[in-house]
Design an enzyme around this catalytic site. Structure first.
Site, PDB file in Angstrom:
ATOM      1  N   HIS A  89     136.869  27.317  91.427  1.00 43.18           N
ATOM      2  CA  HIS A  89     137.574  26.209  92.090  1.00 43.18           C
ATOM      3  C   HIS A  89     138.827  26.726  92.787  1.00 43.18           C
ATOM      4  CE1 HIS A  89     140.585  26.000  88.830  1.00 43.18           C
ATOM      5  NE2 HIS A  89     139.598  26.056  87.967  1.00 43.18           N
ATOM      6  N   HIS A 112     145.909  21.030  94.503  1.00 38.09           N
ATOM      7  CA  HIS A 112     145.676  19.879  95.399  1.00 38.09           C
ATOM      8  C   HIS A 112     146.975  19.099  95.487  1.00 38.09           C
ATOM      9  CE1 HIS A 112     145.401  17.543  91.636  1.00 38.09           C
ATOM     10  NE2 HIS A 112     144.610  18.493  91.192  1.00 38.09           N
ATOM     11  N   ASP A 126     131.036 -10.370  82.262  1.00 46.73           N
ATOM     12  CA  ASP A 126     132.236 -10.966  82.847  1.00 46.73           C
ATOM     13  C   ASP A 126     133.517 -10.212  82.464  1.00 46.73           C
ATOM     14  OD1 ASP A 126     132.162 -11.667  80.238  1.00 46.73           O
ATOM     15  OD2 ASP A 126     132.587 -13.802  80.545  1.00 46.73           O
TER      16      ASP A 126
HETATM   17 MN   LIG Z   1     144.419  19.040  88.956  1.00 47.48          MN
END
Ligand SMILES: [Mn+2]
Length: 422
Positions: free
Chosen positions: A332, A336, A22
């Site tokens: 990568h 962004h 819970d």
């Molecule tokens: Mn970042």
């Protein structure tokens, strides 16, 4: 509502999430809902009716003294009406009763189908209820549009108000990174440094990191999404920290990499200054009129030349770019969008498939890196070095403002801060 033109939008906030039994996770509202309302309570829905007589309708939890004694304050519909500037407000318990009437007669429904099956079921129920009344002249929306496409365009360009919050968030995170540098020492655990970050965030009013903090010593820095943060820091290793606070719903996102001992080795310094030069080249490309991919292309060019100079890649810069051999060390992208979500809303390409043009008010990260895993064909002094340098940039009228520049970044700047211990 102006952008919708006509139609009705249904925008629920996020549900509460159970952590175990819970206990709940700390509640985080949905970013689209929050962007349009400023309302932070769970169990709330915004309905926007566009057209000649536009109106905004908020459904929220009713006042409930018993629940408020246990769980805390609720605005209730009347309080929400006064505080949040909606045209009408009702208890959320009346949603199924009132929503079909708000949708009836509207030509299109703006709703994000498929993001929550429970909501899909509920909204479908309202539509079917209206279809059952078609013979009595009730018109049902014929078109379904994803409301996010409209709101994304708005969220992409930050207002001065939003930028003010994002600057404040960036300053808190920058201070946290400085404190982490002062706290790092051989033998400390990664989570002890994480505690320094959280301490600085919370002390300044942030109630949560914007994403799971990465505190990665030595080889752990080559795991891009390392979040275990439970290893000891070793003399001679680098420590990569990717962490930022959330403030009033807005994210900050900073990465710094520094030597655990306070002094870079020659090989660490070589790669660090390469990544720093790549970041500088990328930052110079962040300006109105430039397109989204230019900073990435600029960073990649610097990194590839460096990889060749250091014997990590072989061939010409053109051939390494063409073959993608650089991806072994840089896998990568360079940034962004940043805003209410750390990987913020907004497209990166236009409908025609072109990279988006940068405009004043857009906010993005700039984060080149270099990650070297041990291998026979890689010079041994570079093994297990993982470096990323990440700042947050706000596009201005003639370039960009780096809002995270208070976090030490040059070799000299980092070594200087690390001579001060806390
Ligand atoms: Mn970042």
């Amino acid at each position: 509502m102006q952008r919708m033109g006509s139609g009705v939008a249904v925008i629920p906030t996020a549900p509460e999430a159970t952590r175990n039994r819970d206990s709940h996770y700390p509640y985080r509202f949905d970013s689209y809902f929050y962007y349009l309302t400023g309302f932070q309570e769970p169990e709330a829905v915004l309905i926007l009716c566009a057209g000649p007589e536009p109106k905004s309708v908020l459904f929220c939890r009713d006042k409930d003294m018993e629940r408020e004694i246990w769980d805390g304050f609720r605005y209730g519909p009347q309080g929400a009406l006064e505080k949040f500037g909606v045209d009408e407000a009702y208890p959320v318990s009346r949603l199924d009763e009132l929503a079909p009437g708000l949708i009836a007669g509207q030509p299109q429904l703006f709703y994000t189908l498929g993001s929550d099956p429970a909501w899909d079921h509920r909204v479908t129920g309202w539509l079917n209820q209206l279809r059952a009344q078609a013979r009595s002249g009730v018109a049902v929306p014929r078109a379904l549009t994803d409301i996010r496409a409209l709101v994304d365009d708005m969220r992409l360009v930050k207002s001065p108000y939003e930028l003010g919050i994002m600057r404040a968030a960036a300053n808190i995170s920058a201070e946290a990174h400085g404190n982490a540098m002062r706290a790092a020492k051989p033998g400390a655990m990664e989570y002890e440094i994480e505690a320094e970050l959280l301490h600085t965030f919370y002390r300044h009013g942030s109630r949560s990191p914007a994403y799971a903090s990465i505190v990665a010593g030595g080889a752990n820095a080559c795991v891009l999404h390392y979040v275990a943060n439970d290893a000891p820091l070793r003399d001679g290793d680098l420590l990569l920290i990717d962490a930022g606070c959330e403030l009033e719903g807005y994210a900050s996102d900073i990465t710094r990499t520094f030597p655990v001992s306070g002094k870079f080795s020659a090989a660490q310094k070589d790669l660090y200054e390469l990544v720093l030069a790549a970041q500088q080249a990328a930052i110079e490309k962040i300006r109105p009129g430039g397109h989204w991919n230019e900073p990435h292309e600029a960073a990649l060019d610097v990194l590839i030349r460096g990889f060749i100079d250091f014997g990590l890649c072989k061939g010409s810069p053109e051939s390494v770019l063409e073959s993608g051999d650089y991806r072994r060390f840089y896998m990568h992208r360079t940034g962004h969008w940043l805003g209410l979500d750390v990987h913020d809303a907004g497209e990166y390409k236009t409908a025609a498939g072109e990279w988006l043009q940068l405009e004043p008010g857009m906010t993005l990260t700039v984060e080149p890196g270099c990650y070297v895993r041990p291998a026979d064909d890689v010079p041994e002094h570079f093994w297990n070095i993982g470096i990323r340098i990440e700042d947050d940039a706000h596009v201005t009228a003639d370039g960009c403002e780096i809002i995270t520049s208070a976090a030490p970044k040059t070799v000299a700047g980092i070594e200087d801060v690390m001579r001060q211990s806390i």
